[in-house]
Design a protein around this motif. Structure first.
Motif, short mmCIF file in Angstrom:
data_model
loop_
_atom_site.label_atom_id
_atom_site.label_comp_id
_atom_site.label_asym_id
_atom_site.label_seq_id
_atom_site.Cartn_x
_atom_site.Cartn_y
_atom_site.Cartn_z
N HIS A 57 0.85 -1.19 0.00
CA HIS A 57 0.00 0.00 0.00
C HIS A 57 0.89 1.25 0.00
CE1 HIS A 57 1.04 -0.05 4.26
NE2 HIS A 57 0.57 -1.29 4.33
N GLU A 58 0.28 2.42 0.05
CA GLU A 58 1.04 3.66 -0.11
C GLU A 58 2.12 3.86 0.95
OE1 GLU A 58 -1.29 7.17 0.28
OE2 GLU A 58 -2.63 6.31 1.79
N HIS A 59 1.97 3.22 2.11
CA HIS A 59 2.93 3.43 3.19
C HIS A 59 4.13 2.47 3.13
CE1 HIS A 59 0.11 6.21 4.93
NE2 HIS A 59 -0.82 5.28 5.01
N ASN A 60 4.01 1.38 2.38
CA ASN A 60 5.13 0.45 2.31
C ASN A 60 5.48 0.07 0.87
OD1 ASN A 60 3.17 -1.34 1.45
ND2 ASN A 60 3.52 -2.88 3.04
N GLU A 61 4.95 0.84 -0.07
CA GLU A 61 5.10 0.49 -1.48
C GLU A 61 6.56 0.43 -1.92
OE1 GLU A 61 3.20 1.79 -5.83
OE2 GLU A 61 2.65 2.89 -4.00
N GLU A 62 7.35 1.37 -1.44
CA GLU A 62 8.76 1.40 -1.84
C GLU A 62 9.49 0.13 -1.39
OE1 GLU A 62 12.71 4.26 -1.30
OE2 GLU A 62 10.72 4.99 -0.73
N LYS A 63 9.26 -0.28 -0.14
CA LYS A 63 9.90 -1.49 0.39
C LYS A 63 9.41 -2.74 -0.33
CE LYS A 63 10.28 -4.27 4.60
NZ LYS A 63 9.87 -4.36 6.03
N GLN A 64 8.08 -2.85 -0.52
CA GLN A 64 7.52 -4.06 -1.12
C GLN A 64 7.83 -4.16 -2.61
OE1 GLN A 64 7.23 -5.94 1.12
NE2 GLN A 64 5.08 -6.34 1.68
N THR A 65 8.15 -3.03 -3.23
CA THR A 65 8.55 -3.07 -4.64
C THR A 65 9.78 -3.95 -4.82
OG1 THR A 65 7.63 -0.88 -5.14
CG2 THR A 65 9.37 -1.68 -6.59
N GLU A 66 10.70 -3.86 -3.89
CA GLU A 66 11.92 -4.68 -3.98
C GLU A 66 11.59 -6.17 -3.80
OE1 GLU A 66 14.59 -3.23 -5.10
OE2 GLU A 66 13.33 -1.42 -5.07
N THR A 67 10.60 -6.45 -2.93
CA THR A 67 10.15 -7.84 -2.76
C THR A 67 9.59 -8.37 -4.06
OG1 THR A 67 9.62 -7.43 -0.42
CG2 THR A 67 8.60 -9.36 -1.47
N ILE A 68 8.78 -7.55 -4.71
CA ILE A 68 8.15 -7.95 -5.97
C ILE A 68 9.20 -8.16 -7.06
CG2 ILE A 68 6.66 -7.09 -7.84
CD1 ILE A 68 5.00 -5.71 -5.57
N ILE A 69 10.16 -7.27 -7.15
CA ILE A 69 11.21 -7.41 -8.16
C ILE A 69 12.03 -8.68 -7.89
CG2 ILE A 69 13.39 -6.41 -8.97
CD1 ILE A 69 12.06 -3.65 -8.69
N GLY A 70 12.21 -8.98 -6.62
CA GLY A 70 12.93 -10.21 -6.29
C GLY A 70 12.22 -11.45 -6.81
N ILE A 71 10.90 -11.48 -6.67
CA ILE A 71 10.10 -12.61 -7.17
C ILE A 71 10.21 -12.70 -8.69
CG2 ILE A 71 7.75 -13.51 -7.42
CD1 ILE A 71 7.12 -12.20 -4.70
N LEU A 72 10.15 -11.54 -9.36
CA LEU A 72 10.25 -11.52 -10.82
C LEU A 72 11.62 -12.03 -11.27
CD1 LEU A 72 8.60 -8.04 -11.51
CD2 LEU A 72 7.58 -10.28 -11.96
N LYS A 73 12.66 -11.63 -10.57
CA LYS A 73 14.02 -12.07 -10.93
C LYS A 73 14.21 -13.57 -10.71
CE LYS A 73 16.48 -7.68 -10.35
NZ LYS A 73 17.51 -6.92 -9.60
N ASP A 74 13.42 -14.12 -9.78
CA ASP A 74 13.49 -15.57 -9.53
C ASP A 74 12.65 -16.37 -10.52
OD1 ASP A 74 15.21 -15.29 -7.43
OD2 ASP A 74 13.65 -15.29 -5.88
N GLY A 75 11.98 -15.64 -11.46
CA GLY A 75 11.24 -16.34 -12.50
C GLY A 75 9.74 -16.41 -12.29
N GLY A 76 9.22 -15.79 -11.23
CA GLY A 76 7.79 -15.85 -10.96
C GLY A 76 7.06 -14.61 -11.44
#
Length: 279
Positions: A57-76
């Motif tokens: 959400h708007e308060h943690n979007e910057e932090k969770q963006t890195e989590t999401i990019i990590g999943i994408l880099k792992d192929g998901g």
């Protein structure tokens, strides 16, 4: 195939307003990033979806963006949803989409419900284009300044508003844009859906009298009428203003009369009228 971020539209109210493609993506993605896990679980429960949820959400979007990019880099693949409607449309998600695109991954839209488009259709106001302003500034001066840019636009103006501020916003719209046709769309697609169509002055008076207005509000205001884009005849405006002053009208009353007669909003007339009044 390279990993993708899917921007998935979800229902704005009625859970039946989803698509088969959206349901498939929500089931198949490695994770679903959502605004509020409690809200998204209701949709998951309705369609028996079991998947990993990431609160974003708007308060943690910057932090969770890195989590999401990590999943994408792992192929998901990752699906991004908000509580209702299409993500990024006056909703969180743009930071995620921008960063994912920067990293070279595809950002894929999964179209569906949108309160904005629902309201435009239900308003019965004709349009070939529209001006969407999202949520209004809370300060009256800033809101009026934003509106003043679209006084002469032939396209309808669409805004999101909170129930508590609806009456005041309708009055401001009337002051700035003139007394145009409008629609207040409340709780679209939900059990208590309501569309009120009338002039801005009538709607402002109606909602001022209401108590405890609830639900999500979308306001649609008709565009300027044909010919409104012509430059106003300042000599005629000045002549009429001085007539009213000579008759003993106060500046405020004269401004109100001028607005009613010309179809221009009071805020649009204010600076010109103040200059003439002081001479």
């Amino acid at each position: 195939m390279a990993s993708r971020l899917y921007i998935v539209a979800t229902p704005v109210g009625n859970l039946e307003d989803t698509t088969l493609r959206a349901l498939r993506i929500l089931k198949e993605a490695a994770a679903v990033a959502c605004e509020d896990t409690r809200v998204t679980r209701k949709l998951f429960s309705r369609y028996e979806i079991k998947n990993r949820l990431i609160s974003c959400h708007e308060h943690n979007e910057e932090k969770q963006t890195e989590t999401i990019i990590g999943i994408l880099k792992d192929g998901g693949d990752v699906a991004l949803v908000t509580d209702a409607g299409t993500p990024l449309v006056s909703d969180p998600g743009y930071r995620v989409a921008a960063r994912v695109a920067e990293e070279g991954f595809d950002v894929v839209p999964i179209p569906g419900a949108s309160a904005l488009l629902c309201a435009l259709c239900a308003s019965a106001i004709p349009f070939s284009g529209f001006v969407f302003l999202g949520f209004f500034p809370r300060q009256k001066g800033k809101a009026a300044k934003v509106l003043s840019e679209f006084v002469l636009s032939p396209h309808p103006v669409v805004i999101y508003e909170s129930p508590k501020r609806t009456a005041k916003t309708l009055a401001l719209l009337r002051e700035t844009l003139g007394d145009r046709a409008a629609a207040v769309c409340r709780e679209m697609t939900k059990l208590h859906e309501e569309v009120s169509r009338a002039s801005l002055s009538s709607l402002a008076e109606d909602f001022k009298k209401r108590e405890n207005v609830k639900g999500e509000i979308v306001i649609v205001v008709a565009g300027a009428e044909e010919g409104a884009s012509d430059e106003p005849d300042e000599k005629e405006l000045e002549k009429r203003l001085l007539e009213l002053k000579k008759q003993g009208a106060t500046f405020t009353d004269a401004l109100k009369t001028m607005s009613s007669e010309s179809g221009m909003g009071k805020n649009a007339l204010y600076d010109f009228a103040l200059k003439v009044w002081g001479n």
